[in-house]
Design a protein around this motif. Sequence first.
Motif, mmCIF file in Angstrom:
data_model
loop_
_atom_site.group_PDB
_atom_site.id
_atom_site.type_symbol
_atom_site.label_atom_id
_atom_site.label_comp_id
_atom_site.label_asym_id
_atom_site.label_seq_id
_atom_site.Cartn_x
_atom_site.Cartn_y
_atom_site.Cartn_z
ATOM 1 N N LEU A 1 86.570 -54.417 -51.120
ATOM 2 C CA LEU A 1 86.633 -54.195 -52.562
ATOM 3 C C LEU A 1 87.061 -55.471 -53.297
ATOM 4 N N ILE A 2 88.103 -56.119 -52.795
ATOM 5 C CA ILE A 2 88.592 -57.342 -53.432
ATOM 6 C C ILE A 2 87.512 -58.412 -53.427
ATOM 7 N N PHE A 3 86.845 -58.583 -52.286
ATOM 8 C CA PHE A 3 85.772 -59.582 -52.196
ATOM 9 C C PHE A 3 84.667 -59.275 -53.203
ATOM 10 N N ALA A 4 84.263 -58.008 -53.296
ATOM 11 C CA ALA A 4 83.188 -57.617 -54.216
ATOM 12 C C ALA A 4 83.580 -57.891 -55.666
ATOM 13 N N PHE A 5 84.809 -57.555 -56.039
ATOM 14 C CA PHE A 5 85.234 -57.745 -57.426
ATOM 15 C C PHE A 5 85.358 -59.227 -57.783
ATOM 16 N N ILE A 6 85.665 -60.063 -56.818
ATOM 17 C CA ILE A 6 85.728 -61.502 -57.093
ATOM 18 C C ILE A 6 84.327 -62.112 -57.120
ATOM 19 N N ARG A 7 83.539 -61.811 -56.082
ATOM 20 C CA ARG A 7 82.223 -62.451 -55.913
ATOM 21 C C ARG A 7 81.226 -62.022 -56.985
ATOM 22 N N TRP A 8 81.163 -60.725 -57.291
ATOM 23 C CA TRP A 8 80.126 -60.224 -58.193
ATOM 24 C C TRP A 8 80.620 -59.866 -59.588
ATOM 25 N N PHE A 9 81.937 -59.676 -59.759
ATOM 26 C CA PHE A 9 82.455 -59.313 -61.075
ATOM 27 C C PHE A 9 83.236 -60.451 -61.724
ATOM 28 N N GLY A 10 83.510 -61.515 -60.973
ATOM 29 C CA GLY A 10 84.172 -62.680 -61.538
ATOM 30 C C GLY A 10 85.668 -62.557 -61.716
ATOM 31 N N PHE A 11 86.318 -61.584 -61.041
ATOM 32 C CA PHE A 11 87.770 -61.417 -61.168
ATOM 33 C C PHE A 11 88.506 -62.477 -60.352
#
Length: 255
Positions: free
Chosen positions: A160-170
Motif C-alpha cells: 500500500l505504501i509503495f503504491a501511494f508513493i509511486r502512483w499517487f505522489g505521496f
Amino acid sequence: MITTGILIAGSFLAGLVDAVVGGGGLILIPLLLTTFPALPIPVLFGTNKVAAAVGTTSACVRYARAVAIPWRTALNAASFAFFGSWLGARAVSLLPKETMKPLVLAMLILVGIYTFIRKDFGKETRSELTGRTLTLAASVVGLTIGLYDGFFGPGTGSFLIFAFIRWFGFDFLKASATAKVVNLATNLAAILFFATHDGIMWKLAAMMAVANLLGALVGTHLALKHGNGFIRWLFLGVVSILVAKLGWEILMPLL
C-alpha cells in the motif's frame, strides 16, 4: 502463561512495526502458528486480525491529528479494499496459498530494489492524480490489495505504501497514514468473515489487541518524530525480512 506473555510481547512489536510500514503479520502469524499448530488457520488469522485492527485504528486516529490525509482517496480505496478483503478471506479455504509465494516474493524484491535505488523516493509529496483518474486508481489499488490481504496478507502495508508513493505522489509519512485507513478496512472485513465462519479466540485476541494498541502508539510517535527518512529505512528493512522469509519457505522443500 509464558506462551501468552510471548504472544502479547509479539503483538506489541507487531503493532509498533505495523503502525509505521505494515508487516505486523510477519511477527504475529508465525507466533500463532507455532503456539497453536493444531488449530485451523482461519481461526488464527481471525485472531490476528482483531489485534491488528485495534492497533491500526489507533494509528489512524494519531496520524489523522498530525498528517493531512487525503480522505477522498483513502476512503475510496478503503471501500473497495473492504470488499476485496472479504472475497480474499472467502478464498482462504478454497485455494492453495503456496501458489502465491513466488509471485509475492518477486514483487517484494522489485519493490525493495526500486525503493533503494531511488534515493528521492517518498521524500516529499509530488503532483497527485486528479479527477476520474484518481478515483479509478484508488479503486483498483484498494480492490487488488484488499483481495491480497484477505487471502494471503504478508506485506500488505508495504505494498500500500509503495503504491501511494509511486502512483499517487505521496511522501512516506502521508503514504503510511493513508495506508492505515485502507488497512483498517481490510482488517474489519476479514474479522467479519472469520467471526461468522470459522471463529476467533476472543479472549486471547483481546489481550493481544491491548498490546498491539500500545505498540501502535509508540510506532506512530516514532514515525511522526523522525519523518520520511526513518520510515524509508524501516520500510526497506521490513521488505528485506519478508523477502528472506518467503524465499526460505519456497526453498525449504527443495533442500
